[in-house]
Design a protein around this motif. Structure first.
Motif, mmCIF file in Angstrom:
data_model
loop_
_atom_site.group_PDB
_atom_site.id
_atom_site.type_symbol
_atom_site.label_atom_id
_atom_site.label_comp_id
_atom_site.label_asym_id
_atom_site.label_seq_id
_atom_site.Cartn_x
_atom_site.Cartn_y
_atom_site.Cartn_z
ATOM 1 N N TYR B 62 0.882 -1.176 0.000
ATOM 2 C CA TYR B 62 0.000 0.000 0.000
ATOM 3 C C TYR B 62 0.910 1.214 0.000
ATOM 4 O O TYR B 62 1.568 1.505 1.007
ATOM 5 C CB TYR B 62 -0.887 -0.052 1.243
ATOM 6 C CG TYR B 62 -2.084 0.869 1.244
ATOM 7 C CD1 TYR B 62 -2.768 1.185 0.075
ATOM 8 C CD2 TYR B 62 -2.558 1.404 2.439
ATOM 9 C CE1 TYR B 62 -3.886 2.013 0.100
ATOM 10 C CE2 TYR B 62 -3.675 2.231 2.476
ATOM 11 C CZ TYR B 62 -4.329 2.533 1.298
ATOM 12 O OH TYR B 62 -5.428 3.352 1.338
ATOM 13 N N THR B 87 -1.552 -1.126 -4.177
ATOM 14 C CA THR B 87 -2.649 -0.173 -4.182
ATOM 15 C C THR B 87 -2.037 1.162 -3.777
ATOM 16 O O THR B 87 -1.108 1.191 -2.969
ATOM 17 C CB THR B 87 -3.726 -0.585 -3.156
ATOM 18 O OG1 THR B 87 -4.048 -1.960 -3.375
ATOM 19 C CG2 THR B 87 -4.972 0.259 -3.295
ATOM 20 N N TYR B 89 -2.262 5.411 -2.544
ATOM 21 C CA TYR B 89 -3.049 6.427 -1.849
ATOM 22 C C TYR B 89 -2.444 7.800 -2.097
ATOM 23 O O TYR B 89 -1.301 7.910 -2.550
ATOM 24 C CB TYR B 89 -3.170 6.123 -0.353
ATOM 25 C CG TYR B 89 -1.867 5.874 0.388
ATOM 26 C CD1 TYR B 89 -1.413 4.581 0.598
ATOM 27 C CD2 TYR B 89 -1.121 6.930 0.898
ATOM 28 C CE1 TYR B 89 -0.241 4.339 1.298
ATOM 29 C CE2 TYR B 89 0.053 6.699 1.604
ATOM 30 C CZ TYR B 89 0.487 5.404 1.798
ATOM 31 O OH TYR B 89 1.645 5.171 2.493
ATOM 32 N N THR B 94 -5.616 9.570 4.155
ATOM 33 C CA THR B 94 -6.522 8.585 3.572
ATOM 34 C C THR B 94 -6.043 7.164 3.862
ATOM 35 O O THR B 94 -6.841 6.241 3.925
ATOM 36 C CB THR B 94 -6.670 8.767 2.046
ATOM 37 O OG1 THR B 94 -5.388 8.792 1.455
ATOM 38 C CG2 THR B 94 -7.402 10.041 1.715
ATOM 39 N N MET B 95 -4.716 7.013 4.047
ATOM 40 C CA MET B 95 -4.184 5.689 4.355
ATOM 41 C C MET B 95 -4.563 5.260 5.777
ATOM 42 O O MET B 95 -4.960 4.117 6.006
ATOM 43 C CB MET B 95 -2.650 5.714 4.174
ATOM 44 C CG MET B 95 -1.925 4.438 4.518
ATOM 45 S SD MET B 95 -1.469 4.344 6.250
ATOM 46 C CE MET B 95 -0.236 5.636 6.342
ATOM 47 N N THR B 98 -7.895 3.484 6.572
ATOM 48 C CA THR B 98 -7.937 2.172 5.923
ATOM 49 C C THR B 98 -7.300 1.122 6.819
ATOM 50 O O THR B 98 -7.808 0.007 6.970
ATOM 51 C CB THR B 98 -7.169 2.215 4.582
ATOM 52 O OG1 THR B 98 -7.615 3.343 3.841
ATOM 53 C CG2 THR B 98 -7.384 0.951 3.782
ATOM 54 N N ALA B 104 -7.360 -4.735 6.443
ATOM 55 C CA ALA B 104 -7.104 -4.053 5.179
ATOM 56 C C ALA B 104 -6.380 -4.987 4.212
ATOM 57 O O ALA B 104 -6.444 -4.811 3.004
ATOM 58 C CB ALA B 104 -6.272 -2.790 5.415
#
Lengths: 301, 382
Positions: B62, B87, B89, B94-95, B98, B104
């Motif tokens: 991520y 993925t 961000y 915003t991370m 999650t 996650a």
């Protein structure tokens, strides 16, 4: 439709009140089933998120910027009374009002002109009013970015006319221009719908009875088109008040308006409860304004 | 006969409604439970026992957008015979939710400095098992034991950069003070309407705090108020507060002095006809050195794969490949000699870090004081 369906049970020779009531219920259920996808969508993607926002507004910001939901409190709402918040709020209201008034002044004559053309011309003009919606709002804002920049067409024209290079980008004027541009169709369309519905003979009659052009506008056209004025004003004022993209892109974020203030709470301060409280109050204010408006003059909308 | 079918229809409708409500309740309860777990926090426990190079499943990374070459990631997957997915961000903010929501499914995340501190406090990242990361010895001394992870137990730097000023020397010349006076002092009056500052409370108030000689992590309201007034006074000379396109505004000529991130500035310079006309420097009073870090979420499904990935990126060649692709600084001292020459020059030039290594600070989370920064910035804008 009602008459027809009432007759149907008569074939069996029994049209008891009980049967009629059952039939009505069934009809309601069928209507409900048809609306179910829409209900489900609104519930999941509108009502639930809205509920989450409201719930968060009673939470507490933890030391590391997450939100503690247990221990409900009104602290976030107390913060709304601070001078800073009031300033941001009044500035946003002022800008939204300005945008609404400018839109109204530009849109009203245009809508009147449109409504008095032949059907063909009218439809063509409607299409032109709608064309901007074919492009994403953000993209259109960036288009203004180019238009209003130092080397943009606007500056070139000003230079040609002897004003010297004029950069409007990143000024308050650019924000108002962008907002008016963005929301003008929302003013034109309801005004057009309202004016188009007015019987033109009423205006003729007022002139025949000796009213001046202004008087027949003031006493006949304006009152009759009031529903359109109100609907258009609401449709422009509400999104202007919460506008975020336009002030940030075209205004260079130099003054804080309500939209960006809320974003700051969520993304910089990580104060979700306060951001949620601001959003909740904003929505409540808008809802209240809308209800008052509709009660006062919008019945015929 | 018609009556029964009607009743059936009604019953079916009721059932559907009931099912819909139940489904909704179930999902709502489900997420509540997740939150409950996350609130307790499982952090602090070590996923120890991973061998060097051991994998226990596919890698789910991520990461920020444009931060690693997808082919580079594929090379890792191929070497260890697993698959790797990424993925992306856009911001730490915003991370964070999650990860805190739990489940996650990510093995490695890349939080910035201050966010590492937040995630340690909240128990959202686990301690690293350094026995499984022998390449960690390649970490430059400059980046050891940072303020946000003082014992260096939870994170290892991924890439780093500075926040400073970029100047168009074709317009300003080369004879200007290498100081924040360029934007906050009288000097700025000559370039009114041609200056941008970042639209970020911590960065821009941080710059003003540095200009005043304070720490950019101050929690002293009086110092913050002075910084607020300095930014407020500079506002008249500003073109805009802008983060996303401040580098383009500079190279397009709208601005001549820009408060920017070094990586953005550097890559943007290289896209112009004459990169040498632009200079980037961190003013003598100091500025921000930001560091993004690799960390493993508390509930990472494949912790051994995660450790293996971190170890792999700390290899000299892999670290250099990473930086040569994204053009940010490497914290890997074994990679420095393998960097592209222009990148290395940019990162190590004394003209860039005018005040020396001790003048820069990383932004640290200030806890409850964070909202004061946001408010001060709003006040400064007026």
């Amino acid at each position: 439709m009602t008459a027809l369906s009432r007759r149907a049970p008569a074939e069996d020779g029994i049209a008891t009140p009980e049967f009629e009531a059952a039939h009505e219920r069934q009809k309601r259920w069928r209507g409900f089933l048809m609306a179910l996808p829409a209900y489900a969508y609104l519930l999941l993607f509108f009502a639930v998120p809205l509920g989450i926002v409201v719930v968060y507004s009673f939470g507490t910001r933890t030391r590391f910027g997450t939100t503690e939901l247990s221990g409900w409190n009104l602290e976030s709402y107390e913060k709304l009374g601070r001078d800073l918040v009031q300033q941001v709020l009044f500035r946003s209201i002022w800008l939204a009002l300005l945008t609404t008034v400018i839109c109204l002044v530009i849109a009203y004559p245009f809508a009147y002109y449109m409504a008095t053309r032949s059907a063909r011309v009218r439809n063509l003009m409607l299409v032109f009013v709608m064309i901007p919606f074919w492009t994403n709002f953000l993209v259109r804002n960036y288009a203004w970015y180019v238009i209003l920049g130092t080397d943009g067409p606007f500056s070139r024209v000003a230079e040609f006319l002897g004003f010297g290079p004029t950069r409007l980008l990143f000024t308050q004027s650019a924000v108002v221009m962008g907002l008016v541009y963005g929301f003008l169709p929302f003013m034109i369309l309801p005004l057009y719908a309202a004016i188009e519905r007015i019987d033109g003979r009423l205006l003729e009659a007022s002139r025949d009875l000796g009213a001046t052009g202004y008087q027949s506008f003031r006493r006949v056209l304006l009152p009759l088109s009031m529903p359109g004025v109100i609907a258009g004003s609401i449709l422009v004022f509400i999104p202007s008040l919460g506008a975020y993209v336009t002030p940030d892109i075209l205004g260079g974020a130099k003054t804080t308006l309500l939209g960006s203030y809320i974003v700051t709470q969520f993304l910089s301060a990580r104060d979700f409860p306060f951001g949620a409280a601001l959003s909740t109050v904003l929505m409540a204010l808008m809802l209240a304004a809308t209800i008052v408006y509709f009660r006062r003059g919008g019945r015929t909308l | 006969m018609p009556t029964t079918s009607r009743n059936l229809g009604r019953h079916r409708a009721r059932w559907l409604l009931l099912l819909a409500v139940l489904a909704l309740l179930a999902s709502a309860c489900g997420s509540d439970d997740d939150n409950g777990d996350a609130g307790g926090g499982n952090g602090g426990e070590t996923a120890s026992g991973c061998e060097v190079g051991e994998t226990d499943g596919d890698l789910a990374l991520y990461n920020w957008a444009e931060y690693i070459d997808p082919e580079h990631l594929d090379a890792f997957a191929a070497e260890f015979g697993i698959s790797a997915t990424m993925t992306t961000y856009e911001s730490n903010e915003t991370m964070l939710p999650t990860i805190t929501a739990g489940n996650a499914g990510y093995d490695v995340i890349v939080p910035s400095d201050y966010m590492v501190g937040i995630m340690i406090d909240g128990g959202f990242i686990q301690k690293l098992d350094f026995d499984a990361i022998p390449n960690a010895s390649n970490l430059s001394d400059d980046f050891r034991n940072p303020s946000y992870d003082p014992t260096q137990e939870y994170s290892l730097p991924y890439q780093w950069g500075y926040t400073g000023l970029a100047v168009n020397t074709a317009e300003v010349g080369t004879d200007f003070p290498r100081s924040w006076d360029v934007v906050f002092g009288d000097f700025a009056n000559d370039y009114a309407g041609k200056i941008t500052l970042l639209n970020d409370p911590r960065e821009t108030l941080g710059a003003a705090l540095k200009a005043l000689g304070y720490s950019l992590n101050t929690t002293d309201q009086d110092e913050l108020n002075q910084a607020r007034d300095l930014v407020g006074a500079a506002k008249g000379n500003l073109l805009a507060f802008n983060t996303d396109s401040s580098d383009e505004l500079l190279t397009s000529g709208e601005s001549v002095i820009a408060h920017v991130y070094s990586g953005d500035a550097f890559t943007q310079f290289l896209e112009t006809d004459d990169p040498s006309q632009y200079v980037f420097f961190v003013p003598e009073e100091g500025g921000t050195r930001w560091v993004d870090n690799m960390a493993i979420p508390f509930d990472a499904p494949h912790p051994c794969t995660a450790h293996t990935f971190i170890n792999w990126l700390y290899d000299a060649d892999q670290g250099a490949a990473l930086s040569n692709w994204n053009y940010y600084g490497t914290p890997n001292k074994a990679s420095i000699d393998l960097l592209d020459e222009e990148l290395n020059e940019f990162l190590t030039s004394p003209d860039v870090l005018v005040g020396g290594p001790d003048s820069v600070e990383s932004i640290a989370d200030t806890g409850d004081f964070e909202t004061n920064y946001a408010d001060a910035f709003t006040e400064a804008k007026g």
